[in-house]
Scaffold this active site. Structure first.
Site, PDB file in Angstrom:
ATOM      1  N   GLY A 258       0.880  -1.169   0.000  1.00 27.84           N
ATOM      2  CA  GLY A 258       0.000   0.000   0.000  1.00 27.84           C
ATOM      3  C   GLY A 258       0.905   1.202   0.000  1.00 27.84           C
ATOM      4  O   GLY A 258       1.791   1.309  -0.845  1.00 27.84           O
TER       5      GLY A 258
ATOM      6  N   SER B 116       3.455   3.055   2.711  1.00 27.23           N
ATOM      7  CA  SER B 116       3.989   2.864   4.067  1.00 27.23           C
ATOM      8  C   SER B 116       3.735   4.076   4.968  1.00 27.23           C
ATOM      9  O   SER B 116       3.455   3.903   6.163  1.00 27.23           O
ATOM     10  CB  SER B 116       5.478   2.536   4.019  1.00 27.23           C
ATOM     11  OG  SER B 116       6.198   3.505   3.289  1.00 27.23           O
TER      12      SER B 116
ATOM     13  N   CYS C 242       6.052  -5.396   0.094  1.00 27.73           N
ATOM     14  CA  CYS C 242       6.169  -4.046  -0.463  1.00 27.73           C
ATOM     15  C   CYS C 242       6.137  -2.974   0.642  1.00 27.73           C
ATOM     16  O   CYS C 242       7.084  -2.890   1.408  1.00 27.73           O
ATOM     17  CB  CYS C 242       5.119  -3.833  -1.547  1.00 27.73           C
ATOM     18  SG  CYS C 242       5.580  -2.542  -2.683  1.00 27.73           S
TER      19      CYS C 242
ATOM     20  N   ARG D 121       5.763   0.570  -7.690  1.00 28.92           N
ATOM     21  CA  ARG D 121       6.523   1.579  -6.932  1.00 28.92           C
ATOM     22  C   ARG D 121       7.263   0.910  -5.769  1.00 28.92           C
ATOM     23  O   ARG D 121       7.185   1.308  -4.609  1.00 28.92           O
ATOM     24  CB  ARG D 121       5.607   2.714  -6.445  1.00 28.92           C
ATOM     25  CG  ARG D 121       5.165   3.605  -7.610  1.00 28.92           C
ATOM     26  CD  ARG D 121       4.275   4.749  -7.188  1.00 28.92           C
ATOM     27  NE  ARG D 121       3.102   4.274  -6.462  1.00 28.92           N
ATOM     28  CZ  ARG D 121       2.907   4.378  -5.171  1.00 28.92           C
ATOM     29  NH1 ARG D 121       3.789   4.984  -4.411  1.00 28.92           N
ATOM     30  NH2 ARG D 121       1.820   3.914  -4.620  1.00 28.92           N
TER      31      ARG D 121
ATOM     32  N   HIS E  62       4.510  -7.900  -4.991  1.00 36.27           N
ATOM     33  CA  HIS E  62       3.159  -8.227  -4.498  1.00 36.27           C
ATOM     34  C   HIS E  62       2.769  -9.664  -4.874  1.00 36.27           C
ATOM     35  O   HIS E  62       2.103  -9.866  -5.881  1.00 36.27           O
ATOM     36  CB  HIS E  62       2.139  -7.285  -5.140  1.00 36.27           C
ATOM     37  CG  HIS E  62       2.112  -5.917  -4.570  1.00 36.27           C
ATOM     38  ND1 HIS E  62       1.176  -5.497  -3.651  1.00 36.27           N
ATOM     39  CD2 HIS E  62       2.912  -4.847  -4.779  1.00 36.27           C
ATOM     40  CE1 HIS E  62       1.386  -4.242  -3.334  1.00 36.27           C
ATOM     41  NE2 HIS E  62       2.436  -3.813  -4.009  1.00 36.27           N
TER      42      HIS E  62
ATOM     43  N   GLU F  87       0.553 -11.466  -3.726  1.00 34.28           N
ATOM     44  CA  GLU F  87      -0.901 -11.693  -3.623  1.00 34.28           C
ATOM     45  C   GLU F  87      -1.644 -11.254  -4.887  1.00 34.28           C
ATOM     46  O   GLU F  87      -2.821 -11.544  -5.034  1.00 34.28           O
ATOM     47  CB  GLU F  87      -1.446 -10.959  -2.388  1.00 34.28           C
ATOM     48  CG  GLU F  87      -1.654  -9.460  -2.519  1.00 34.28           C
ATOM     49  CD  GLU F  87      -0.369  -8.621  -2.546  1.00 34.28           C
ATOM     50  OE1 GLU F  87       0.740  -9.196  -2.513  1.00 34.28           O
ATOM     51  OE2 GLU F  87      -0.483  -7.388  -2.617  1.00 34.28           O
TER      52      GLU F  87
END
Ligand code: GLN
Length: 191
Positions: free
Chosen positions: A47, A49, A79, A135, A170, A172
């Site tokens: 997401g 941080s 991430c 990112r 990521h 997931e």
């Protein structure tokens, strides 16, 4: 069955729930710190941080997360979650949770590569895992107790230190659940 939480303050939460369930764990979205008490392991998702940190402070998660860690329970940061776990962040005076002996650099793949996919070899997980990088940070340096699990063009993108697992991408966001399965196994072994 092991019970694993996904910190549900911000970010890619649901997708981790799906991956955990597909890997034979019971998954719980964690919105209140008391929920941590019933868990065997925790995923801190991707997401942003800085936003996640703000919400961790706002909802009084900092100490409960540190207590969770000191009980030896496995934690997996993906991430932004990796950034939250790190002991050092390039350009910042203080870490967030500061649990894993790594130095990370935020948004480290640069503007041109804001988002990309790469096939990765991940020790103990897969030889052909498609990493989705958004990112993404990468790990600049690791302490001596940290095992590097994967590199992309000489940059460290996955590592483990005992109870802590982290990756820059990521896992997931694909339907390849082998990395989630690796974490579920870590949690099973910790019980
Ligand atoms: N760049 C984000 C951060 O610094 C991480 C991006 C992500 O989690 N996809 O928090």
């Amino acid at each position: 069955m092991v019970k694993i939480g996904v910190l549900g303050l911000q970010g890619a939460v649901r997708e981790h729930v799906t991956s955990l369930e597909a890997s034979g764990a019971e998954a719980v979205i964690v919105k209140r710190s008391e929920q941590l008490e019933e868990l065997d392991g925790l995923i801190i998702p991707g997401g942003e941080s800085t936003t996640m940190r703000r919400l961790i402070d706002k909802y009084d998660f900092m100490q409960p997360l540190r207590d969770f860690a000191s009980e030896g329970k496995p934690m997996f940061g993906t991430c932004a979650g990796l950034i939250l776990l790190a002991k050092n962040i390039v350009g910042y005076d203080a870490p967030h949770l500061g649990l894993m002996d790594i130095t990370v650099e935020r948004n480290a793949f640069g503007r041109q590569k804001e988002s990309f996919e790469a096939e990765l070899m991940i020790t103990g997980v897969a030889e052909d895992f498609v990493g989705v990088f958004i990112r993404a940070p990468y790990i600049v340096e690791v302490g001596e107790d940290v095992e590097v699990l994967s590199k992309h063009h000489e940059r460290i993108v996955a590592a483990r230190q005992g109870q802590y697992l982290g990756c820059a991408f990521h896992p997931e966001l694909t339907d390849d659940y082998r990395f989630a399965q690796y974490f579920v196994n870590m949690v099973k072994e910790s019980k």
